[in-house]
Design a protein around this motif. Structure first.
Motif, mmCIF file in Angstrom:
data_model
loop_
_atom_site.group_PDB
_atom_site.id
_atom_site.type_symbol
_atom_site.label_atom_id
_atom_site.label_comp_id
_atom_site.label_asym_id
_atom_site.label_seq_id
_atom_site.Cartn_x
_atom_site.Cartn_y
_atom_site.Cartn_z
ATOM 1 N N GLU A 193 0.854 -1.182 0.000
ATOM 2 C CA GLU A 193 0.000 0.000 0.000
ATOM 3 C C GLU A 193 0.890 1.232 0.000
ATOM 4 O O GLU A 193 1.643 1.470 0.949
ATOM 5 N N ARG A 218 -2.753 0.519 -4.239
ATOM 6 C CA ARG A 218 -2.513 -0.838 -3.744
ATOM 7 C C ARG A 218 -1.957 -1.729 -4.863
ATOM 8 O O ARG A 218 -2.526 -1.799 -5.945
ATOM 9 N N LYS A 241 -11.928 -3.150 -0.749
ATOM 10 C CA LYS A 241 -10.901 -2.190 -1.196
ATOM 11 C C LYS A 241 -10.321 -2.639 -2.529
ATOM 12 O O LYS A 241 -10.058 -3.808 -2.752
ATOM 13 N N GLN A 242 -10.104 -1.677 -3.409
ATOM 14 C CA GLN A 242 -9.672 -1.956 -4.773
ATOM 15 C C GLN A 242 -8.173 -2.233 -4.838
ATOM 16 O O GLN A 242 -7.368 -1.534 -4.221
#
Length: 328
Positions: A193, A218, A241-242
């Motif tokens: 991240e 990410r 979350k992408q």
């Protein structure tokens, strides 16, 4: 560099449908699973393998493999780096020349098994800065020399690294036998991240000691894994979350080798397509697909699967020496 002494035009690729022209980060593909991830002064080297065509690696009891290709850059020509991200302790990911040459204080983030190997007191020169992450454990990497700051001047660019599930051996009797023989080492995938951290100034131990970490991008790296049930935990853990970018290890690595292809230990083209559908990353880049003679699923098979699935706009192909640029 495709052959020693010969050069070709090296390409810079960007998002196939939404390139902005203001890309500020990149992935440079060196070969096998070796890449350099760079953003705002932070450079992370993945799975360093700098052997040349004709060189051999040891992959387990009675198993060797010959490299077919050359790396895009030589080990002694690398830019300044912040750390190494090592998915597992196998010679095609951490070769003997790298192991002999590397400064023993250089930071390495890896699996618990690889840490034990690298820091063993039985070594004449153990590595001293090895950090182990198990599945879903995290740590922060922050650029120690960066002058960059975020919107909040106290925040600095950082990368949060989380170990992701992976399984290098198919489940069943072979896996149980490997548990006894320890022939094929445990492996990690990784979630990186890219974002901004406050409250720290160096590589951190487990957890998140920063008072705040804000994620902006990410990257998921599959590592040397098969498409196993454990991977299905990743979307659950992400909670919607992408994933912006996925680096997927392919090749259909088969041991003991091409003459006796008994066990497949990395994803082939069909399994790669399954992982793309599971992770649903915005962009996927295949790596680790043709560098050794134990890779029996060529990139062309994966390209065919992608075309038949109509996913061409979600995949970017890099040759050794190419770079993908993206915006964080």
């Amino acid at each position: 560099m495709s052959k020693r002494g010969q050069t070709r035009h090296l390409d810079i690729r960007t998002h196939p449908t939404s390139s902005t022209g203001k890309e500020d980060a990149g992935v440079f593909f060196i070969g096998t699973a070796t890449t350099i991830l760079e953003w705002r002064g932070i450079r992370v080297l993945t799975d360093p393998n700098f052997l040349h065509a004709g060189d051999h690696v040891h992959l387990g009891p009675g198993v060797t493999s010959q490299r077919r290709t050359n790396p895009a850059i030589e080990l002694d020509k690398l830019p300044e780096l912040d750390c190494i991200l090592l998915s597992h302790y196998h010679e095609d990911h951490f070769d003997r020349i790298v192991e002999d040459s590397l400064n023993r204080d250089f930071p390495i983030v890896t699996t618990p098994h690889a840490k034990r190997c690298l820091t063993s007191s039985s070594r004449s020169e153990p590595f001293k800065s090895v950090y182990a992450l198990d599945f879903f454990e995290s740590m922060l990497l922050e650029c120690r020399n960066s002058s960059e700051t975020g919107h909040d001047e106290s925040a600095t660019p950082a990368i949060k690294v989380t170990g992701m599930p992976g399984k290098h051996v198919p489940p069943g009797p072979i896996s149980k036998l490997n548990d006894l023989l320890n022939a094929v080492p445990p492996t990690n995938g990784w979630l990186l991240e890219l974002g901004w951290a406050t409250g720290m100034r160096d590589i951190s131990h487990h957890g998140n000691p920063a008072s705040e970490f804000r994620t902006s991008y990410r990257i998921y790296i599959s590592g040397d894994t098969l498409f196993v049930d454990e991977l299905k935990e990743i979307p659950k853990w992400l909670e919607g979350k992408q994933i912006d970018l996925m680096l997927i290890h392919l090749g259909g690595t088969t041991i003991p080798g091409a003459l006796a292809p008994l066990v497949m230990v990395t994803m082939d083209a069909k399994q790669g397509l399954q992982l793309i559908r599971l992770i649903n990353a915005d962009i996927t880049i295949p790596i680790h697909y043709d560098d050794y003679d134990v890779f029996l699923s060529p990139l062309t098979e994966f390209m065919k699967e992608i075309e038949q699935a109509g996913l061409q706009d979600q995949v970017v192909y890099l040759d050794r020496g190419d770079q993908y640029r993206f915006t964080v």
